[in-house]
Design a protein around this motif. Structure first.
Motif, PDB file in Angstrom:
ATOM      1  N   TRP A  48       0.830  -1.199   0.000  1.00  0.00           N
ATOM      2  CA  TRP A  48       0.000   0.000   0.000  1.00  0.00           C
ATOM      3  C   TRP A  48       0.870   1.256   0.000  1.00  0.00           C
ATOM      4  CZ3 TRP A  48      -5.404   0.295  -0.148  1.00  0.00           C
ATOM      5  CH2 TRP A  48      -6.062  -0.935  -0.133  1.00  0.00           C
ATOM      6  N   GLU A  65      -9.130   3.586   5.241  1.00  0.00           N
ATOM      7  CA  GLU A  65      -8.807   2.945   6.519  1.00  0.00           C
ATOM      8  C   GLU A  65      -7.545   2.100   6.408  1.00  0.00           C
ATOM      9  OE1 GLU A  65     -12.262   0.771   7.590  1.00  0.00           O
ATOM     10  OE2 GLU A  65     -13.473   2.561   8.063  1.00  0.00           O
ATOM     11  N   VAL A  66      -7.365   1.415   5.273  1.00  0.00           N
ATOM     12  CA  VAL A  66      -6.159   0.606   5.091  1.00  0.00           C
ATOM     13  C   VAL A  66      -4.941   1.516   4.982  1.00  0.00           C
ATOM     14  CG1 VAL A  66      -5.023  -1.157   3.699  1.00  0.00           C
ATOM     15  CG2 VAL A  66      -7.512  -1.179   3.939  1.00  0.00           C
ATOM     16  N   PRO A  70      -0.619  -3.545   4.593  1.00  0.00           N
ATOM     17  CA  PRO A  70      -1.275  -4.729   5.182  1.00  0.00           C
ATOM     18  C   PRO A  70      -2.158  -5.466   4.180  1.00  0.00           C
ATOM     19  CG  PRO A  70      -2.524  -2.774   5.722  1.00  0.00           C
ATOM     20  CD  PRO A  70      -1.327  -2.301   4.942  1.00  0.00           C
ATOM     21  N   ALA A  96      -4.634   4.462   6.270  1.00  0.00           N
ATOM     22  CA  ALA A  96      -4.393   5.023   7.603  1.00  0.00           C
ATOM     23  C   ALA A  96      -3.697   4.012   8.508  1.00  0.00           C
ATOM     24  CB  ALA A  96      -5.708   5.477   8.219  1.00  0.00           C
ATOM     25  N   GLU A  97      -4.089   2.738   8.387  1.00  0.00           N
ATOM     26  CA  GLU A  97      -3.461   1.691   9.185  1.00  0.00           C
ATOM     27  C   GLU A  97      -1.959   1.615   8.897  1.00  0.00           C
ATOM     28  OE1 GLU A  97      -3.630  -3.193   9.446  1.00  0.00           O
ATOM     29  OE2 GLU A  97      -5.434  -2.077   8.873  1.00  0.00           O
ATOM     30  N   ALA A  98      -1.585   1.922   7.650  1.00  0.00           N
ATOM     31  CA  ALA A  98      -0.177   1.901   7.270  1.00  0.00           C
ATOM     32  C   ALA A  98       0.492   3.259   7.476  1.00  0.00           C
ATOM     33  CB  ALA A  98      -0.046   1.477   5.809  1.00  0.00           C
ATOM     34  N   ARG A 128      -5.759  -6.893   3.698  1.00  0.00           N
ATOM     35  CA  ARG A 128      -7.044  -6.557   4.315  1.00  0.00           C
ATOM     36  C   ARG A 128      -8.183  -7.070   3.436  1.00  0.00           C
ATOM     37  NH1 ARG A 128      -9.802  -2.287   7.036  1.00  0.00           N
ATOM     38  NH2 ARG A 128      -7.941  -1.898   8.308  1.00  0.00           N
TER      39      ARG A 128
END
Length: 308
Positions: free
Chosen positions: A184, A207-208, A263, A210-212, A265
């Protein structure tokens, strides 16, 4: 009280305009207005705030519209039930789908139509998840195909269909094109076109990111997954699309679909119907079809379905 009067009131609440409501019911505006006026007399309560133009429903009108929607839905369900007993399932199945899942909708509607040759299907594919939930609650839809997340409210039955994952869709000449996977972070550095921020499919992608710890800034945004493919085709942009859409387009010439990791997901996509009793015979039949399908296994065979 006549069903016709309730239909007119529901149409007025939906259209918020007397002329458009009358047109949707195939009657004249005076006929619609008179029928609603008689309903007010019968119930002895004002339903519509009247002025020089439509001013909305009264609080009593808002409550009665909800009752009217339920009564009309039960009437339609009864008709469908009787028709199914007499000659098999007939009538019109109304399905809504969020844009990201609409590419897989044909895998559900095709076997439904094969099993019920007298039934027809109306498929709306550009609905936001909140609009779909509202239309299910007001009986404007029999079923929806959407994300099975915490954003979905109470009062629904669900049938899981598949896990949505994403691929990086890019030009065949991009340096990431021949890689087995891309991260990502790598995708965030490309000139991106993405879905509009108001769409749940875009919120999942954000959201993915942001997670990274990433916050990309796309140059082009759209409410159509098909438009994302068209933008990438120009060779100027890359995009992140649900892998299930490769069932529709494959990987077009000159493009590559690279599974995204770090990630990894996935988000569940499923069929949603009202939890009310009795359930619509159309909705029950569609749910039965969905449970018999191995839709996830079909999609898993697509390129980009899972990282290698």
């Amino acid at each position: 009280m006549l069903f016709r009067q309730l239909e007119y009131l529901v149409a007025l609440a939906r259209e918020r305009h007397f002329a458009r409501a009358a047109q949707s019911c195939s009657v004249s505006q005076p006929a619609l207005s008179e029928a609603i006026r008689k309903l007010e007399e019968e119930l002895d309560v004002p339903l519509v705030r009247r002025g020089r133009s439509y001013q909305g429903l009264t609080p009593e009108g808002e409550r009665i519209v909800l009752r009217a929607q339920r009564i009309l839905a039960d009437r339609d369900a009864l008709r469908d039930e009787v028709g199914a007993l007499r000659s098999g399932l007939t009538g019109r199945l109304r399905i809504g789908s969020v844009p990201t899942a609409s590419g897989a909708a044909a895998l559900l509607t095709s076997p439904f139509c094969a099993a019920h040759p007298l039934a027809t299907v109306e498929l709306l594919t550009d609905l936001r998840s909140t609009d779909m939930e509202r239309r299910l609650r007001t009986f404007e839809l029999d079923a929806g195909i959407t994300y099975l997340t915490d954003e979905l409210g109470d009062g629904f039955q669900t049938v899981p269909l598949y896990q949505e994952r994403h691929v990086l869709l890019t030009s065949a000449v991009d340096e990431l094109a021949d890689r087995p996977t891309a991260t990502w972070a790598e995708a965030s550095r490309l000139p991106l076109c993405l879905l509009s921020p108001s769409m749940q499919g875009r919120r999942v992608i954000d959201e993915v990111f942001a997670e990274a710890g990433l916050r990309p800034e796309p140059r082009v945004e759209t409410d159509s997954v098909a438009a994302l493919f068209a933008q990438v085709r120009t060779g100027r942009w890359a995009s992140i699309v649900p892998y299930a859409w490769l069932h529709v387009f494959g990987v077009p010439h000159g493009m590559r679909a690279v599974p995204l990791v770090e990630p990894s997901r996935s988000v569940p996509i499923g069929l949603v119907i009202s939890d009310r009793e009795p359930t619509s015979v159309m909705a029950r039949a569609l749910a039965r079809t969905a449970r018999q399908l191995a839709l996830a296994s079909v999609l898993e065979q697509l390129p980009g379905a899972s990282p290698e």
